[in-house]
Write a protein that holds these residues in place. Structure first.
Motif, PDB file in Angstrom:
ATOM      1  N   GLY A 123      12.712  20.842  59.851  1.00 39.83           N
ATOM      2  CA  GLY A 123      11.360  21.274  59.503  1.00 39.83           C
ATOM      3  C   GLY A 123      11.160  22.761  59.731  1.00 39.83           C
ATOM      4  N   THR A 124      11.798  23.279  60.794  1.00 37.89           N
ATOM      5  CA  THR A 124      11.689  24.721  61.076  1.00 37.89           C
ATOM      6  C   THR A 124      12.328  25.556  59.973  1.00 37.89           C
ATOM      7  N   HIS A 125      13.394  25.034  59.339  1.00 37.49           N
ATOM      8  CA  HIS A 125      14.004  25.749  58.209  1.00 37.49           C
ATOM      9  C   HIS A 125      13.034  25.828  57.030  1.00 37.49           C
ATOM     10  N   ALA A 126      12.400  24.695  56.705  1.00 46.49           N
ATOM     11  CA  ALA A 126      11.447  24.673  55.597  1.00 46.49           C
ATOM     12  C   ALA A 126      10.267  25.595  55.885  1.00 46.49           C
ATOM     13  N   PHE A 127       9.779  25.559  57.114  1.00 46.99           N
ATOM     14  CA  PHE A 127       8.677  26.429  57.535  1.00 46.99           C
ATOM     15  C   PHE A 127       9.068  27.905  57.414  1.00 46.99           C
ATOM     16  N   ASN A 128      10.262  28.232  57.898  1.00 48.70           N
ATOM     17  CA  ASN A 128      10.749  29.607  57.836  1.00 48.70           C
ATOM     18  C   ASN A 128      10.889  30.088  56.389  1.00 48.70           C
TER      19      ASN A 128
END
Length: 389
Positions: free
Chosen positions: A205-210
């Motif tokens: 999820g942090t990748h998508a957010f980033n």
């Protein structure tokens, strides 16, 4: 800046650690680093064995990160390590990063930055106090066509951004893999003691957010999260969706799941503006789809002469030759090295070289995790995106 290689050390990344090998390949790809030391495992024998495999000097293969930093600090300036890469599970990010920065070493840190937002905020203060640099390996921002997407948004070609979608579907945790005793990755990534508050939302999820914040150049200001644990017996989330409000008033949707059976790693982003939209997905990483109002859709391709300097700088092969995950990872390593070398030479780094994720992205990523988990547990529809612990 010359042909000097930066001396690299590694904490973690022993045998069986997938991401450690990726980091080492990325470091070697552009000949900007020489791996000189490491503490590769919490088991001293395994660390020693990894050192042998990598043909390192026996004296510079250490039993733990404390020993690595203590002994490297005593070496002459021209011999000691300059950059330390930390590729451990999340709960072992903060302490070695803190120690490395405070002892004068630059740091490359696997994502998410830390175990908690509190640790990330402390790390930001340490970076500020020490003046040392930190690179956070949000891999997907290293792709040439992701960089091109950001430059198209920056140019104003799409107009005011009105909608953003990011999705990251995986299927590898659609069963209770951590219960098998055979899957080391599943064991630590689903363990709250080692992974932190989040499972899928922290891991992917942090990748998508980033990607959303990097490409759109906007920041998330509010969110509404639905966070699920689908597989029985699992201790952390393995699925979720988040509605987003962005800093220009527009909205977005983020989906991250590890129980989409059969899916691999096709992270995807779509950004729409008043005048056009764009779409990129890892499954066809050399293509960026550009859709302008009242015009045929265009397929922009890696290696094209029409691309921005940011895309060109991060492209290694002629057009038509696939570049992928390892090259994107290596772009982060190379840009970090070129920035450090410029500073060592008392030169100003080029904007293209400064284009790597750092501690600010780390703080926002940890804030995303904590805000999403809090929102998922709440009955309130919208929550402010807070950087406070």
């Amino acid at each position: 800046m010359g042909t000097m290689k930066l001396r690299l050390g590694m904490i973690g990344g022993g045998q069986g650690a997938f991401i450690g090998a990726v980091h080492r390949i990325a470091a070697r790809m552009d000949n900007e680093y020489t791996l000189v030391c490491g503490a590769f495992s919490s088991d001293p024998e395994k660390s020693t064995e990894m050192g042998r495999i990598l043909a390192l000097q026996e004296a510079r293969v250490y039993q733990n990160y404390h020993q690595l930093i203590e002994k490297e600090t005593r070496l002459p300036l021209e011999e000691r390590v300059q950059v330390i890469s930390i590729v451990t599970p999340n709960h072992l990010h903060f302490e070695p990063a803190k120690l490395a920065l405070e002892n004068g070493f630059h740091v490359i840190l696997d994502k998410p930055a830390t175990f908690s937002l509190s640790e990330a905020l402390q790390l930001k203060e340490i970076c500020k106090r020490t003046g040392q640099l930190l690179c956070l390996t949000h891999t997907y921002t290293g792709y040439p066509m992701v960089k091109e997407a950001r430059q198209i948004v920056t140019s104003g070609k799409l107009g005011n951004i009105t909608k953003v979608y990011a999705e990251y579907p995986q299927g590898w945790l659609s069963r209770f893999e951590e219960g098998s005793g055979m899957n080391k990755q599943a064991a630590w990534r689903t363990d709250p003691a080692r992974s932190g508050k989040a499972g899928a939302m922290g891991d992917i999820g942090t990748h998508a957010f980033n990607l959303i914040e990097y490409v759109s150049r906007l920041q998330v200001t509010k969110l509404c999260a639905d966070v699920n644990t689908v597989v029985r017996g699992r201790k952390l989330d393995d699925d979720g969706a988040v509605l987003l409000k962005l800093s220009n008033g527009s909205s977005g949707v983020l989906i991250a799941t590890q129980i989409a059976t059969g899916e691999e790693n096709n992270v995807k982003i779509r950004v729409y503006g008043e005048h056009g939209g764009l779409e990129w997905q890892q499954a066809d990483a050399n293509t960026l789809k550009l859709m302008m109002a009242d015009e045929p859709a265009q397929m922009l391709r890696t290696g094209g002469a029409y691309l921005s300097s940011y895309a060109s700088h991060n492209t290694r092969t002629p057009a038509g030759h696939p570049e992928g995950y390892l090259e994107a990872f290596a772009n982060l390593y190379r840009n970090f090295a070129l920035t450090i070398k410029a500073l060592l030479a008392h030169e100003e780094p080029l904007p293209e070289h400064l284009d790597f994720p750092g501690i600010d992205e780390g703080v926002r990523g940890m804030a995303f995790i904590e805000n999403v988990i809090r929102s998922g547990e709440s009955d309130v529809k919208w929550s402010e995106f807070s950087l406070e612990v």
